[in-house]
Design an enzyme around this catalytic site. Sequence first.
Site, PDB file in Angstrom:
ATOM      1  N   ARG A  23      20.896  36.849  34.165  1.00 48.86           N
ATOM      2  CA  ARG A  23      22.103  37.572  33.730  1.00 48.86           C
ATOM      3  C   ARG A  23      21.775  38.906  33.051  1.00 48.86           C
ATOM      4  NH1 ARG A  23      27.190  34.753  33.129  1.00 48.86           N
ATOM      5  NH2 ARG A  23      27.215  33.206  34.772  1.00 48.86           N
ATOM      6  N   ARG A  27      28.091  41.821  30.809  1.00 47.47           N
ATOM      7  CA  ARG A  27      28.993  42.354  29.777  1.00 47.47           C
ATOM      8  C   ARG A  27      28.331  42.882  28.525  1.00 47.47           C
ATOM      9  NH1 ARG A  27      32.708  37.181  29.975  1.00 47.47           N
ATOM     10  NH2 ARG A  27      30.592  36.470  30.348  1.00 47.47           N
ATOM     11  N   ARG A  36      32.847  47.701  35.611  1.00 50.10           N
ATOM     12  CA  ARG A  36      33.708  46.527  35.783  1.00 50.10           C
ATOM     13  C   ARG A  36      35.173  46.933  35.671  1.00 50.10           C
ATOM     14  NH1 ARG A  36      36.595  42.361  35.513  1.00 50.10           N
ATOM     15  NH2 ARG A  36      36.176  40.372  34.487  1.00 50.10           N
ATOM     16  N   ASP A  73      27.947  36.454  42.328  1.00 46.56           N
ATOM     17  CA  ASP A  73      28.220  35.232  41.580  1.00 46.56           C
ATOM     18  C   ASP A  73      28.074  34.046  42.525  1.00 46.56           C
ATOM     19  OD1 ASP A  73      28.973  34.086  39.005  1.00 46.56           O
ATOM     20  OD2 ASP A  73      30.739  33.361  40.056  1.00 46.56           O
ATOM     21  N   TYR A 148      31.486  22.452  40.540  1.00 41.24           N
ATOM     22  CA  TYR A 148      32.657  23.314  40.326  1.00 41.24           C
ATOM     23  C   TYR A 148      33.691  23.140  41.438  1.00 41.24           C
ATOM     24  CZ  TYR A 148      30.125  25.923  36.688  1.00 41.24           C
ATOM     25  OH  TYR A 148      29.455  26.294  35.548  1.00 41.24           O
TER      26      TYR A 148
END
Length: 340
Positions: A23, A27, A36, A73, A148
């Site tokens: 990662r 952010r 973004r 992702d 998921y």
Amino acid sequence: MTKRILRVLAGEAIWPPPIWLMRQAGRYLPEYRALRAQAGGFLSLCLTPELAAEVTLQPVRRFGMDAAILFSDIFVLSWALGQGIEYRDGEGPVLPPIRDAKALAGLDIGRVEKAVAPVLETVQRVRAAVGEAALIGFAGSPFTMACYMVQGTGSKDFAHARAMAYGNPDLFDRLIDLVTEATILYLAGQIAAGAEAVMLFDTWAGLLSPSQFARHVTAPTRRIVAALRAAHPGVPVIGFPRLAGVSVGAFARASGVQAVALDTSADPRAAGLLVDQGVVLQGNLDPLAVVAGGAALEGETRAVLEGFAGRAHIFNLGHGIVPQTPPEHVAALVAQVRAA
Ligand code: CP3
């Protein structure tokens, strides 16, 4: 000259070890937040090659990392199969859950190639611009994807998915098989587009009993590794069976991965004894030590360096960078590893 990470992935111990961070784009970087905002949604950022390539390269430029990890992702692949995905602020990803044969029948591997084309274009663009850093492609592992896809949201225990694995093993196996086949297509496509290594993120592998781990983690990983090796010999696969504990040795041996990424809980020397010498180790600094910075970060970094000394090792975190990480702490970490 062969890139440093690729030398290590071929089995060479290099001092100081090469470094990249899970990662590493995201952010915590102001330049990421700016792009973004420009892209609109997170999925459209992942599917816009020009922007995704730029985001991939941001941490390489800022910190001089030894690898770029493709910016995308894990849910790009479930989306490509036909399952919706929504990223809600403060809530995380939400997917319409797959709980029966009818929902499973709505997924179609025939859609994948066209749907992932923008990601493969991102790979091409990054490879052309990445310089001395190596480009690592990735996918979620079939088990973590299934967690998921069945649950529909993040979860502490993925109870729906794990109950399906026991209660309707035929349906769960068919889902795992479909994702395994789609992952082979997707990673082979990334390699053909220029990825020099690929990593399989199995964030939730540690939830499983030993028998379920062998069936849903090790066996699908072995299939993926064998298929990729047949098509692209020499391109290493990094497995990340997070929180697998003592199962990591058997996982590495039976799956055939060239490298294993260790989570923060793994003791480097104990894991080094469990995992065969020929398998490269990656990891495993605590991401929260990077948030703290200062003496705590220095001490933990030294412990990781010393713990893996003498072994073919790629310095990394034990899980992804968290959004509250000060970028200066990442710069200090890279400087310390470089000076080791
Ligand atoms: O720099 C990199 O490492 C490359 C990009 C990358 C992302 N996700 C970007 C991302 C990678 C390798 C992933 C993998 C991923 N995604 C995993 C496996 C590794 C892990 O962290 O356990 C998992 C389980 C996911 C699923 C996922 N995606 C979740 C649970 C979330 C929400 C939590 C969060 O961090 O926001 C995402 C969204 C996501 N993926 C973001 C990023 C940068 C944040 C989106 C935003 O900008 O708002």
